[in-house]
Design a protein around this motif. Structure first.
Motif, PDB file in Angstrom:
ATOM      1  N   TYR A 245       0.810  -1.217   0.000  1.00 10.76           N
ATOM      2  CA  TYR A 245       0.000   0.000   0.000  1.00 10.76           C
ATOM      3  C   TYR A 245       0.848   1.273   0.000  1.00 10.76           C
ATOM      4  CZ  TYR A 245      -3.908  -3.098   0.985  1.00 10.76           C
ATOM      5  OH  TYR A 245      -4.847  -4.098   0.897  1.00 10.76           O
ATOM      6  N   LEU A 246       2.185   1.149   0.012  1.00  8.74           N
ATOM      7  CA  LEU A 246       3.030   2.333  -0.110  1.00  8.74           C
ATOM      8  C   LEU A 246       2.824   2.985  -1.477  1.00  8.74           C
ATOM      9  CD1 LEU A 246       6.398   1.043   1.410  1.00  8.74           C
ATOM     10  CD2 LEU A 246       4.910   2.815   2.371  1.00  8.74           C
ATOM     11  N   PRO A 247       3.059   4.283  -1.609  1.00 10.44           N
ATOM     12  CA  PRO A 247       2.895   4.941  -2.915  1.00 10.44           C
ATOM     13  C   PRO A 247       3.814   4.350  -3.966  1.00 10.44           C
ATOM     14  CG  PRO A 247       3.057   6.558  -1.152  1.00 10.44           C
ATOM     15  CD  PRO A 247       3.389   5.238  -0.538  1.00 10.44           C
ATOM     16  N   GLY A 248       3.257   4.162  -5.153  1.00 14.02           N
ATOM     17  CA  GLY A 248       4.045   3.623  -6.254  1.00 14.02           C
ATOM     18  C   GLY A 248       4.738   4.725  -7.036  1.00 14.02           C
ATOM     19  N   ALA A 249       5.492   4.314  -8.050  1.00 11.91           N
ATOM     20  CA  ALA A 249       6.205   5.278  -8.893  1.00 11.91           C
ATOM     21  C   ALA A 249       5.272   5.912  -9.910  1.00 11.91           C
ATOM     22  CB  ALA A 249       7.368   4.590  -9.591  1.00 11.91           C
ATOM     23  N   SER A 250       4.423   5.088 -10.528  1.00  6.95           N
ATOM     24  CA  SER A 250       3.529   5.596 -11.564  1.00  6.95           C
ATOM     25  C   SER A 250       2.078   5.202 -11.325  1.00  6.95           C
ATOM     26  CB  SER A 250       3.975   5.078 -12.932  1.00  6.95           C
ATOM     27  OG  SER A 250       4.031   3.656 -12.935  1.00  6.95           O
ATOM     28  N   ALA A 251       1.809   4.631 -10.155  1.00 10.65           N
ATOM     29  CA  ALA A 251       0.454   4.203  -9.792  1.00 10.65           C
ATOM     30  C   ALA A 251       0.250   4.541  -8.319  1.00 10.65           C
ATOM     31  CB  ALA A 251       0.300   2.700 -10.043  1.00 10.65           C
ATOM     32  N   PRO A 252      -1.002   4.481  -7.831  1.00 10.94           N
ATOM     33  CA  PRO A 252      -1.249   4.874  -6.438  1.00 10.94           C
ATOM     34  C   PRO A 252      -0.478   4.052  -5.403  1.00 10.94           C
ATOM     35  CG  PRO A 252      -3.304   4.811  -7.679  1.00 10.94           C
ATOM     36  CD  PRO A 252      -2.248   4.215  -8.569  1.00 10.94           C
ATOM     37  N   THR A 253      -0.202   2.784  -5.704  1.00  6.96           N
ATOM     38  CA  THR A 253       0.491   1.921  -4.742  1.00  6.96           C
ATOM     39  C   THR A 253       1.578   1.111  -5.437  1.00  6.96           C
ATOM     40  OG1 THR A 253      -1.013   0.059  -5.073  1.00  6.96           O
ATOM     41  CG2 THR A 253      -1.623   1.672  -3.373  1.00  6.96           C
ATOM     42  N   ILE A 254       2.476   0.541  -4.643  1.00  6.46           N
ATOM     43  CA  ILE A 254       3.499  -0.347  -5.201  1.00  6.46           C
ATOM     44  C   ILE A 254       2.855  -1.574  -5.827  1.00  6.46           C
ATOM     45  CG2 ILE A 254       5.394  -1.906  -4.561  1.00  6.46           C
ATOM     46  CD1 ILE A 254       6.385   0.150  -2.621  1.00  6.46           C
ATOM     47  N   ALA A 255       1.818  -2.114  -5.180  1.00  2.01           N
ATOM     48  CA  ALA A 255       1.120  -3.265  -5.755  1.00  2.01           C
ATOM     49  C   ALA A 255       0.537  -2.926  -7.118  1.00  2.01           C
ATOM     50  CB  ALA A 255       0.015  -3.728  -4.800  1.00  2.01           C
ATOM     51  N   ALA A 256      -0.002  -1.715  -7.258  1.00  5.36           N
ATOM     52  CA  ALA A 256      -0.549  -1.292  -8.548  1.00  5.36           C
ATOM     53  C   ALA A 256       0.557  -1.102  -9.579  1.00  5.36           C
ATOM     54  CB  ALA A 256      -1.348  -0.003  -8.379  1.00  5.36           C
ATOM     55  N   ASP A 257       1.745  -0.685  -9.134  1.00  3.12           N
ATOM     56  CA  ASP A 257       2.895  -0.608 -10.045  1.00  3.12           C
ATOM     57  C   ASP A 257       3.182  -1.960 -10.679  1.00  3.12           C
ATOM     58  OD1 ASP A 257       3.640   2.052 -10.064  1.00  3.12           O
ATOM     59  OD2 ASP A 257       5.150   1.852  -8.490  1.00  3.12           O
ATOM     60  N   LEU A 258       3.184  -2.988  -9.864  1.00  6.90           N
ATOM     61  CA  LEU A 258       3.474  -4.328 -10.374  1.00  6.90           C
ATOM     62  C   LEU A 258       2.385  -4.801 -11.334  1.00  6.90           C
ATOM     63  CD1 LEU A 258       4.816  -6.114  -7.161  1.00  6.90           C
ATOM     64  CD2 LEU A 258       6.122  -5.143  -9.050  1.00  6.90           C
ATOM     65  N   ALA A 259       1.134  -4.513 -10.982  1.00 10.48           N
ATOM     66  CA  ALA A 259       0.036  -4.908 -11.871  1.00 10.48           C
ATOM     67  C   ALA A 259       0.140  -4.175 -13.204  1.00 10.48           C
ATOM     68  CB  ALA A 259      -1.305  -4.627 -11.204  1.00 10.48           C
ATOM     69  N   ALA A 260       0.454  -2.874 -13.146  1.00 13.16           N
ATOM     70  CA  ALA A 260       0.585  -2.099 -14.378  1.00 13.16           C
ATOM     71  C   ALA A 260       1.773  -2.565 -15.207  1.00 13.16           C
ATOM     72  CB  ALA A 260       0.739  -0.611 -14.039  1.00 13.16           C
ATOM     73  N   GLY A 261       2.762  -3.156 -14.547  1.00  9.88           N
ATOM     74  CA  GLY A 261       3.928  -3.679 -15.254  1.00  9.88           C
ATOM     75  C   GLY A 261       3.718  -5.060 -15.836  1.00  9.88           C
ATOM     76  N   GLY A 262       2.482  -5.548 -15.811  1.00 11.97           N
ATOM     77  CA  GLY A 262       2.170  -6.845 -16.413  1.00 11.97           C
ATOM     78  C   GLY A 262       2.369  -8.032 -15.500  1.00 11.97           C
ATOM     79  N   LEU A 263       2.519  -7.805 -14.195  1.00 14.17           N
ATOM     80  CA  LEU A 263       2.788  -8.906 -13.273  1.00 14.17           C
ATOM     81  C   LEU A 263       1.582  -9.267 -12.417  1.00 14.17           C
ATOM     82  CD1 LEU A 263       6.345  -7.796 -12.134  1.00 14.17           C
ATOM     83  CD2 LEU A 263       5.757  -9.577 -13.784  1.00 14.17           C
ATOM     84  N   GLY A 264       0.431  -8.636 -12.677  1.00 10.88           N
ATOM     85  CA  GLY A 264      -0.767  -8.934 -11.906  1.00 10.88           C
ATOM     86  C   GLY A 264      -1.610 -10.017 -12.554  1.00 10.88           C
ATOM     87  N   ARG A 265      -2.402 -10.699 -11.737  1.00 12.61           N
ATOM     88  CA  ARG A 265      -3.330 -11.708 -12.257  1.00 12.61           C
ATOM     89  C   ARG A 265      -4.605 -11.016 -12.721  1.00 12.61           C
ATOM     90  NH1 ARG A 265      -3.481 -16.985  -8.398  1.00 12.61           N
ATOM     91  NH2 ARG A 265      -5.369 -17.266  -9.622  1.00 12.61           N
ATOM     92  N   THR A 266      -5.233 -11.609 -13.727  1.00 15.30           N
ATOM     93  CA  THR A 266      -6.495 -11.064 -14.224  1.00 15.30           C
ATOM     94  C   THR A 266      -7.690 -11.611 -13.457  1.00 15.30           C
ATOM     95  OG1 THR A 266      -6.640 -12.824 -15.883  1.00 15.30           O
ATOM     96  CG2 THR A 266      -5.547 -10.767 -16.531  1.00 15.30           C
ATOM     97  N   ASP A 267      -7.504 -12.752 -12.736  1.00 14.77           N
ATOM     98  CA  ASP A 267      -8.626 -13.396 -12.049  1.00 14.77           C
ATOM     99  C   ASP A 267      -8.580 -13.202 -10.539  1.00 14.77           C
ATOM    100  OD1 ASP A 267      -6.352 -14.918 -11.694  1.00 14.77           O
ATOM    101  OD2 ASP A 267      -7.404 -16.835 -11.738  1.00 14.77           O
ATOM    102  N   ALA A 268      -7.633 -12.431 -10.032  1.00 13.05           N
ATOM    103  CA  ALA A 268      -7.521 -12.226  -8.590  1.00 13.05           C
ATOM    104  C   ALA A 268      -6.689 -10.970  -8.343  1.00 13.05           C
ATOM    105  CB  ALA A 268      -6.865 -13.444  -7.925  1.00 13.05           C
TER     106      ALA A 268
END
Length: 368
Positions: A245-268
């Motif tokens: 939940y820390l602020p990301g570089a280009s997204a609201p959170t670090i977790a969202a950074d990873l998802a935006a970088g193509g590392l997130g799951r589409t079903d969860a």
């Protein structure tokens, strides 16, 4: 002073003595009363009486004779009792259910894994956990404690899982005690997986002897287990270390950074561990950069606030050999923090669950 007031110090002293001698016998594997007296500094009558209690309780067994070297003197060896009991450790996360039994020394007796259930399917998770508990072979003697590692924060007061928006493991919000309470007649001790991994590294891993360190988990979720002054920091609500939940570089959170970088799951709402590992195995530069920068941002934040002596990387993605060198390059914090891999691999959280159960079991076994 009333009778209870006068008896309490003796009761506490007795429990502490019995626990110390039980722990020391387990540490040595096999020892005599004379050796226990020498190591602990307790008087020989005190040791003899405590050993008698431990034998009567089934916690120690007399296992043979030892020549003392003095004419007519023979000592008796003692070791952990064959019927002293056992503990159960459970790890519940996106990779499935992992169960392990151990004796009171922490030695593994049996191990069982079950495949992951469909994301978000609470009923399937409950069924899988119950099946694991029922299928794993029991140890000798009583089941004394169950340690549960779960991939969600756990309130340090209520010991209930804490629901968070976008949690990577929403099906794991159900209370583990409610899942298996009717199957086990022992205390169920629940904690967050990253906290337990940090505890295991502190007890028997690469952080042994470190008073202050951080354990950074990278897997389906992100988290930090933090020790400061030899104390595990959980926070007021069990939310300490939720670095996703820390602020990301280009997204609201670090977790969202990873998802935006193509590392997130589409079903969860989680990282795609299998995809991340495949990309790292292939040496995909874009994926490696996204991961390394996200982990480095988290470490920079933690280091700037608490300045740990050591940072360990853990979890199925965090332990990949390609990640550590790039994380070190991306660190901008000026302090001399060492960054290494954890020593217990991807089983660190289960090690921690078993360790917590063992420690509780030993303390409860000698309690009056």
């Amino acid at each position: 002073m009333n009778e209870v007031g006068r008896a309490l110090p003796q009761t506490v002293l007795r429990e502490a003595t019995d626990r110390r001698l039980l722990d020391e016998t387990i540490r040595q594997g096999r020892t005599t009363r004379a050796e226990l007296a020498d190591v602990t500094g307790y008087s020989r009558p005190t040791v003899s009486e405590a050993v008698r209690r431990l034998v009567e309780a089934g916690l120690l067994d007399a296992t043979g004779l030892k020549e003392t070297g003095r004419r007519g003197r023979v000592g008796t060896f003692y070791s952990l009792g064959a019927q002293a009991g056992w503990v159960l450790g459970l790890e519940l996360d996106q990779s499935g259910v992992h169960a392990r039994t151990a004796d009171l020394s922490g030695a593994t007796l049996s191990d069982l894994r079950r495949r992951p259930t469909p994301p978000g399917d609470v009923s399937a998770l409950v069924e899988s956990v119950r099946a694991a508990v029922q299928a794993i072979p029991a140890g000798a003697g009583p089941l004394r404690a169950v340690g549960v590692s779960i991939a969600n924060p756990v309130d340090p007061v209520t010991h209930q899982t804490v629901p968070l928006a976008g949690t990577p493991f929403p099906e794991g919000l159900l209370s583990p005690t409610s899942m298996i309470g009717d199957l086990v007649k022992a205390p169920v001790l629940v904690d967050n997986d990253v906290n337990l991994a940090a505890l295991a590294e502190h007890r028997a891993g690469r952080a042994t002897g470190e008073a202050s360190f951080a354990y950074v988990y990278v897997g389906a979720g992100l988290g930090v287990g933090l020790y400061i002054g030899d104390q595990l920091i959980r926070g007021a609500h069990g939310l300490a270390g939720e670095i996703g939940y820390l602020p990301g570089a280009s997204a609201p959170t670090i977790a969202a950074d990873l998802a935006a970088g193509g590392l997130g799951r589409t079903d969860a709402p989680s990282n795609d561990v299998a995809a991340a590992l495949m990309l790292l195995d292939r040496g995909d530069e874009a994926a490696l950069r996204v991961l390394a920068e996200a982990v480095a941002r988290a470490i920079n934040s933690v280091a700037a606030v608490v300045d740990p002596a050591l940072v360990l990387l853990g979890g199925p993605v965090g332990t990949h050999p390609a990640l550590l060198p790039r994380v070190r390059e991306a660190i901008s914090f000026p302090g001399p923090t060492r960054i290494e891999y954890g020593g217990l691999g991807t089983d660190a959280a289960l090690h921690g669950a078993v360790q917590v159960a063992v420690e509780h079991a030993r303390a409860a076994a000698v309690a009056v």
